[in-house]
Scaffold this motif. Structure first.
Motif, PDB file in Angstrom:
ATOM      1  N   GLN A   1       0.829  -1.209   0.000  1.00 50.23           N
ATOM      2  CA  GLN A   1       0.000   0.000   0.000  1.00 50.23           C
ATOM      3  C   GLN A   1       0.860   1.254   0.000  1.00 50.23           C
ATOM      4  O   GLN A   1       0.583   2.217  -0.728  1.00 50.23           O
ATOM      5  CB  GLN A   1      -0.936   0.013   1.210  1.00 50.23           C
ATOM      6  CG  GLN A   1      -2.059  -0.975   1.107  1.00 50.23           C
ATOM      7  CD  GLN A   1      -2.893  -1.024   2.386  1.00 50.23           C
ATOM      8  OE1 GLN A   1      -2.501  -0.506   3.431  1.00 50.23           O
ATOM      9  NE2 GLN A   1      -4.046  -1.677   2.292  1.00 50.23           N
ATOM     10  N   ALA A   2       1.903   1.267   0.819  1.00 48.08           N
ATOM     11  CA  ALA A   2       2.786   2.427   0.886  1.00 48.08           C
ATOM     12  C   ALA A   2       3.502   2.636  -0.449  1.00 48.08           C
ATOM     13  O   ALA A   2       3.648   3.766  -0.915  1.00 48.08           O
ATOM     14  CB  ALA A   2       3.799   2.267   2.013  1.00 48.08           C
ATOM     15  N   GLU A   3       3.941   1.533  -1.064  1.00 51.94           N
ATOM     16  CA  GLU A   3       4.608   1.646  -2.360  1.00 51.94           C
ATOM     17  C   GLU A   3       3.654   2.165  -3.427  1.00 51.94           C
ATOM     18  O   GLU A   3       4.051   2.938  -4.303  1.00 51.94           O
ATOM     19  CB  GLU A   3       5.179   0.288  -2.771  1.00 51.94           C
ATOM     20  CG  GLU A   3       6.395  -0.106  -1.975  1.00 51.94           C
ATOM     21  CD  GLU A   3       6.869  -1.517  -2.261  1.00 51.94           C
ATOM     22  OE1 GLU A   3       6.105  -2.344  -2.794  1.00 51.94           O
ATOM     23  OE2 GLU A   3       8.038  -1.814  -1.927  1.00 51.94           O
ATOM     24  N   ASP A   4       2.399   1.753  -3.368  1.00 57.78           N
ATOM     25  CA  ASP A   4       1.403   2.233  -4.334  1.00 57.78           C
ATOM     26  C   ASP A   4       1.196   3.751  -4.222  1.00 57.78           C
ATOM     27  O   ASP A   4       1.012   4.424  -5.230  1.00 57.78           O
ATOM     28  CB  ASP A   4       0.055   1.529  -4.128  1.00 57.78           C
ATOM     29  CG  ASP A   4       0.074   0.104  -4.645  1.00 57.78           C
ATOM     30  OD1 ASP A   4       1.018  -0.277  -5.388  1.00 57.78           O
ATOM     31  OD2 ASP A   4      -0.869  -0.650  -4.316  1.00 57.78           O
ATOM     32  N   VAL A   5       1.256   4.257  -3.004  1.00 59.75           N
ATOM     33  CA  VAL A   5       1.095   5.706  -2.814  1.00 59.75           C
ATOM     34  C   VAL A   5       2.329   6.433  -3.352  1.00 59.75           C
ATOM     35  O   VAL A   5       2.205   7.476  -4.016  1.00 59.75           O
ATOM     36  CB  VAL A   5       0.884   6.034  -1.320  1.00 59.75           C
ATOM     37  CG1 VAL A   5       0.969   7.523  -1.085  1.00 59.75           C
ATOM     38  CG2 VAL A   5      -0.458   5.490  -0.852  1.00 59.75           C
ATOM     39  N   LEU A   6       3.505   5.889  -3.083  1.00 58.05           N
ATOM     40  CA  LEU A   6       4.746   6.551  -3.510  1.00 58.05           C
ATOM     41  C   LEU A   6       5.006   6.408  -5.000  1.00 58.05           C
ATOM     42  O   LEU A   6       5.549   7.317  -5.624  1.00 58.05           O
ATOM     43  CB  LEU A   6       5.941   5.984  -2.742  1.00 58.05           C
ATOM     44  CG  LEU A   6       6.031   6.384  -1.276  1.00 58.05           C
ATOM     45  CD1 LEU A   6       7.129   5.599  -0.582  1.00 58.05           C
ATOM     46  CD2 LEU A   6       6.280   7.869  -1.146  1.00 58.05           C
ATOM     47  N   ILE A   7       4.626   5.272  -5.566  1.00 60.30           N
ATOM     48  CA  ILE A   7       4.898   5.010  -6.981  1.00 60.30           C
ATOM     49  C   ILE A   7       3.560   4.749  -7.666  1.00 60.30           C
ATOM     50  O   ILE A   7       3.109   3.597  -7.770  1.00 60.30           O
ATOM     51  CB  ILE A   7       5.819   3.776  -7.143  1.00 60.30           C
ATOM     52  CG1 ILE A   7       7.065   3.946  -6.301  1.00 60.30           C
ATOM     53  CG2 ILE A   7       6.165   3.562  -8.610  1.00 60.30           C
ATOM     54  CD1 ILE A   7       7.861   2.679  -6.112  1.00 60.30           C
ATOM     55  N   PRO A   8       2.919   5.788  -8.145  1.00 57.91           N
ATOM     56  CA  PRO A   8       1.611   5.600  -8.774  1.00 57.91           C
ATOM     57  C   PRO A   8       1.748   4.840 -10.098  1.00 57.91           C
ATOM     58  O   PRO A   8       2.775   4.861 -10.748  1.00 57.91           O
ATOM     59  CB  PRO A   8       1.114   7.021  -9.020  1.00 57.91           C
ATOM     60  CG  PRO A   8       2.334   7.873  -8.984  1.00 57.91           C
ATOM     61  CD  PRO A   8       3.332   7.161  -8.123  1.00 57.91           C
ATOM     62  N   ASP A   9       0.686   4.124 -10.445  1.00 61.65           N
ATOM     63  CA  ASP A   9       0.652   3.402 -11.703  1.00 61.65           C
ATOM     64  C   ASP A   9       0.690   4.383 -12.863  1.00 61.65           C
ATOM     65  O   ASP A   9       0.025   5.414 -12.841  1.00 61.65           O
ATOM     66  CB  ASP A   9      -0.609   2.552 -11.822  1.00 61.65           C
ATOM     67  CG  ASP A   9      -0.619   1.389 -10.861  1.00 61.65           C
ATOM     68  OD1 ASP A   9       0.467   1.007 -10.402  1.00 61.65           O
ATOM     69  OD2 ASP A   9      -1.705   0.868 -10.569  1.00 61.65           O
ATOM     70  N   ILE A  10       1.464   4.033 -13.879  1.00 60.30           N
ATOM     71  CA  ILE A  10       1.538   4.865 -15.074  1.00 60.30           C
ATOM     72  C   ILE A  10       0.830   4.118 -16.191  1.00 60.30           C
ATOM     73  O   ILE A  10       1.211   3.001 -16.548  1.00 60.30           O
ATOM     74  CB  ILE A  10       3.010   5.152 -15.472  1.00 60.30           C
ATOM     75  CG1 ILE A  10       3.692   5.907 -14.341  1.00 60.30           C
ATOM     76  CG2 ILE A  10       3.064   5.917 -16.778  1.00 60.30           C
ATOM     77  CD1 ILE A  10       5.189   6.093 -14.557  1.00 60.30           C
ATOM     78  N   ILE A  11      -0.208   4.722 -16.686  1.00 61.91           N
ATOM     79  CA  ILE A  11      -0.967   4.103 -17.775  1.00 61.91           C
ATOM     80  C   ILE A  11      -0.335   4.538 -19.081  1.00 61.91           C
ATOM     81  O   ILE A  11      -0.258   5.716 -19.396  1.00 61.91           O
ATOM     82  CB  ILE A  11      -2.450   4.510 -17.720  1.00 61.91           C
ATOM     83  CG1 ILE A  11      -3.047   4.049 -16.385  1.00 61.91           C
ATOM     84  CG2 ILE A  11      -3.206   3.915 -18.896  1.00 61.91           C
ATOM     85  CD1 ILE A  11      -4.453   4.554 -16.147  1.00 61.91           C
ATOM     86  N   ALA A  12       0.138   3.562 -19.822  1.00 66.80           N
ATOM     87  CA  ALA A  12       0.818   3.866 -21.093  1.00 66.80           C
ATOM     88  C   ALA A  12      -0.148   3.861 -22.236  1.00 66.80           C
ATOM     89  O   ALA A  12      -1.120   3.215 -22.275  1.00 66.80           O
ATOM     90  CB  ALA A  12       1.930   2.862 -21.343  1.00 66.80           C
TER      91      ALA A  12
END
Length: 65
Positions: free
Chosen positions: A54-65
């Motif tokens: 969860q913490a990683e998801d907040v810090l590294i948001p998904d990038i939609i290509a």
């Protein structure tokens, strides 16, 4: 919670996760009969893994290509 606080929390969670890994391995090597304690440690480790994700998801948001 700002980014630096979140990164510090993430580091703490990762360290605790590693410590649990070590404790679980030590109990396994000792041939402990305390399966309840072993199960609790494994459950805590899984919860930590979820918190780390969860913490990683907040810090590294998904990038939609």
């Amino acid at each position: 919670m700002d980014e630096s606080q979140l990164r510090a929390r993430l580091d703490m969670l990762r360290e605790e996760h590693r410590d649990l890994d070590t404790a679980i391995a030590a109990l396994g090597e000792a041939g402990t009969r305390d399966q309840l304690q072993l199960a609790r440690l494994k459950k805590r480790k899984l919860r930590l893994r979820d918190e780390i994700a969860q913490a990683e998801d907040v810090l590294i948001p998904d990038i939609i290509a």
